[in-house]
Design an enzyme around this catalytic site. Structure first.
Site, PDB file in Angstrom:
ATOM      1  N   ASP A  37      37.391  36.502  43.359  1.00 46.25           N
ATOM      2  CA  ASP A  37      36.328  35.759  44.043  1.00 46.25           C
ATOM      3  C   ASP A  37      36.316  34.264  43.757  1.00 46.25           C
ATOM      4  O   ASP A  37      35.559  33.537  44.410  1.00 46.25           O
ATOM      5  CB  ASP A  37      34.962  36.364  43.685  1.00 46.25           C
ATOM      6  CG  ASP A  37      34.831  37.777  44.219  1.00 46.25           C
ATOM      7  OD1 ASP A  37      35.304  38.027  45.338  1.00 46.25           O
ATOM      8  OD2 ASP A  37      34.258  38.631  43.520  1.00 46.25           O
ATOM      9  N   ASP A  43      38.849  41.962  51.843  1.00 50.19           N
ATOM     10  CA  ASP A  43      38.119  40.705  51.642  1.00 50.19           C
ATOM     11  C   ASP A  43      39.002  39.621  51.013  1.00 50.19           C
ATOM     12  O   ASP A  43      38.776  38.423  51.192  1.00 50.19           O
ATOM     13  CB  ASP A  43      36.910  40.892  50.709  1.00 50.19           C
ATOM     14  CG  ASP A  43      36.224  42.226  50.828  1.00 50.19           C
ATOM     15  OD1 ASP A  43      36.876  43.200  51.240  1.00 50.19           O
ATOM     16  OD2 ASP A  43      35.034  42.315  50.512  1.00 50.19           O
TER      17      ASP A  43
HETATM   18  N1  GLY Z   1      33.392  40.633  49.114  1.00 47.16           N
HETATM   19  C1  GLY Z   1      32.308  41.523  49.067  1.00 47.16           C
HETATM   20  C2  GLY Z   1      31.601  41.789  50.343  1.00 47.16           C
HETATM   21  O1  GLY Z   1      31.988  41.428  51.424  1.00 47.16           O
HETATM   22  O2  GLY Z   1      30.577  42.401  50.233  1.00 47.16           O
END
Ligand code: GLY
Length: 391
Positions: free
Chosen positions: A114, A175
């Site tokens: 992240d 993601d």
């Molecule tokens: N990256 C986490 C989400 O989209 O909830």
């Protein structure tokens, strides 16, 4: 005569509606959004602690603040930068800088993939909008890219999203495509092509293993670090392993569009177009173009929507429209999503703790953040509005 006047009035109304349907009043929406952000700043100031500074969502009507280490932290400074981009007001720039600076230590955070979301939405926008003024921002982006690359394994050919669990050895989520933007930026700022190579390897591995034949994607793919083979394909936030989690499809669309921008590899463009088709032609996409939280969830009428997936999709479609022969189709689809979000999913002034949009769903299986405002929905909504202005 009266009848003809009446008919003309109807024609005018239909024309007006369909024109409006493509064009939210961006000035007004941003001016409302700014007021919401000022409300949020007041609440943050009253509530924040040394650790909890960044708004993420509402929990039983109370603002939920998270530390800079949370994956969503960068969206709030990002929102302030986007509002500054629109209004050019110095006070917005000051707020944006203040919250961006609070993210600084995240450039070193190796805990998850992240770091890309966190540093690019904050420092990426800061650099884009202040330019040469801040060489220091470039150094932070380059360091964050180095941090992200520590999670790359040449055997799997991709970046590890989350740390290992009892279920997954080397989990990679769709993601993660979003974090590659940081690596492409770092390549430009440093002339070090190793970031580019990691990004391309990750995109190619994801392309190979994350997608089904209908171009929907799995959420989690787990890898064996000895052989590089896929061990299993699952979901974490979706309805089922074989379902299409709505936000995951949006991350994939945005990610491959951005990868095409950065590499000009036609394979990525084709992938983005295929994902767009999965979303836009999906019989399970409601008429108002805001998806349920998962495309395959049964008994949809009972299920919450995910406005964040819609906002990410709209922003991605505007970018994709610049590269595709389907320009008109994508711009119109993005316009419809924005119109729907603007008309029916926006918070009334001075409500919802200062969030701009309502009705997002974070993690339904974990019973977390269901049908609430969530910060990343607001970020991509504003980004999409700004992109809609560029023809
Ligand atoms: N990256 C986490 C989400 O989209 O909830």
């Amino acid at each position: 005569m009266i009848k003809q006047g009446y008919r003309l009035m109807i024609v005018f109304c239909v024309l007006f509606q369909s024109t409006f349907a493509q064009q939210p009043d961006i000035k007004k929406v941003f001016s409302d959004a700014e007021k919401q952000s000022m409300l949020m700043i007041n609440t943050i100031n009253n509530k924040k602690t040394n650790r909890l500074t960044f708004p993420r969502s509402l929990d039983k009507d109370s603002l939920k603040l998270v530390p800079s280490g949370d994956w969503t932290s960068g969206f709030w400074p990002g929102i302030l930068w986007l509002e500054y981009e629109q209004s050019q007001k110095p006070e917005l720039k000051e707020y944006a800088e203040t919250f961006t600076r609070l993210m600084e230590k995240e450039q070193w955070n190796t805990d998850s993939h992240d770091v890309g979301f966190k540093i690019y939405c904050s420092y990426g926008n800061a650099l884009r909008l202040t330019g040469i003024e801040n060489e220091n921002y470039k150094a932070i982006i380059i360091q964050a890219a180095k941090t992200l690359c520590k999670r790359f394994n040449p055997v799997t050919g991709c970046i590890k999203s989350w740390n290992s669990t009892s279920k997954w050895k080397y989990p990679v989520i769709i993601d993660n495509m979003m974090n590659l933007e940081l690596l492409f930026a770092a390549t430009r700022f440093s002339n070090d092509s190793s970031f580019y190579k990691v990004a391309v390897s990750h995109a190619n591995t994801t392309l190979k293993n994350h997608f089904r034949s209908d171009h929907s994607s799995y959420h989690v793919v787990d890898y064996d670090t000895i052989t590089g083979n896929v061990i299993q394909k699952n979901t974490a936030q979706g309805y089922a392993d074989e379902s299409a989690w709505a936000r995951g499809q949006a991350w994939g669309l945005y990610g491959f569009t951005m990868c095409y921008r950065e590499t000009k590899n036609i394979v990525y463009l084709k992938q983005a177009e295929d994902i767009a088709a999965f979303i836009l032609d999906n019989p399970d996409l409601p008429d108002d173009k805001i998806p349920y939280w998962d495309y395959n969830v049964p008994d949809k009428i009972q299920e919450p929507r995910d406005a964040s997936a819609a906002a990410i999709t709209a922003s991605a479609l505007y970018e994709l429209s610049n590269y595709s022969t389907n320009k008109k189709k994508y711009r119109e689809a993005a316009g419809k999503i924005l119109e729907s979000l603007t008309r029916n999913y926006r918070s009334a002034a001075n409500t919802n703790g200062g969030f701009i949009l309502n009705h997002s769903t974070g993690h339904k299986p974990a019973k977390s953040e269901i049908d609430v405002p969530i910060i990343y929905a607001d970020y991509y909504y504003l980004e999409a509005l700004l992109r809609s202005k560029k023809k």
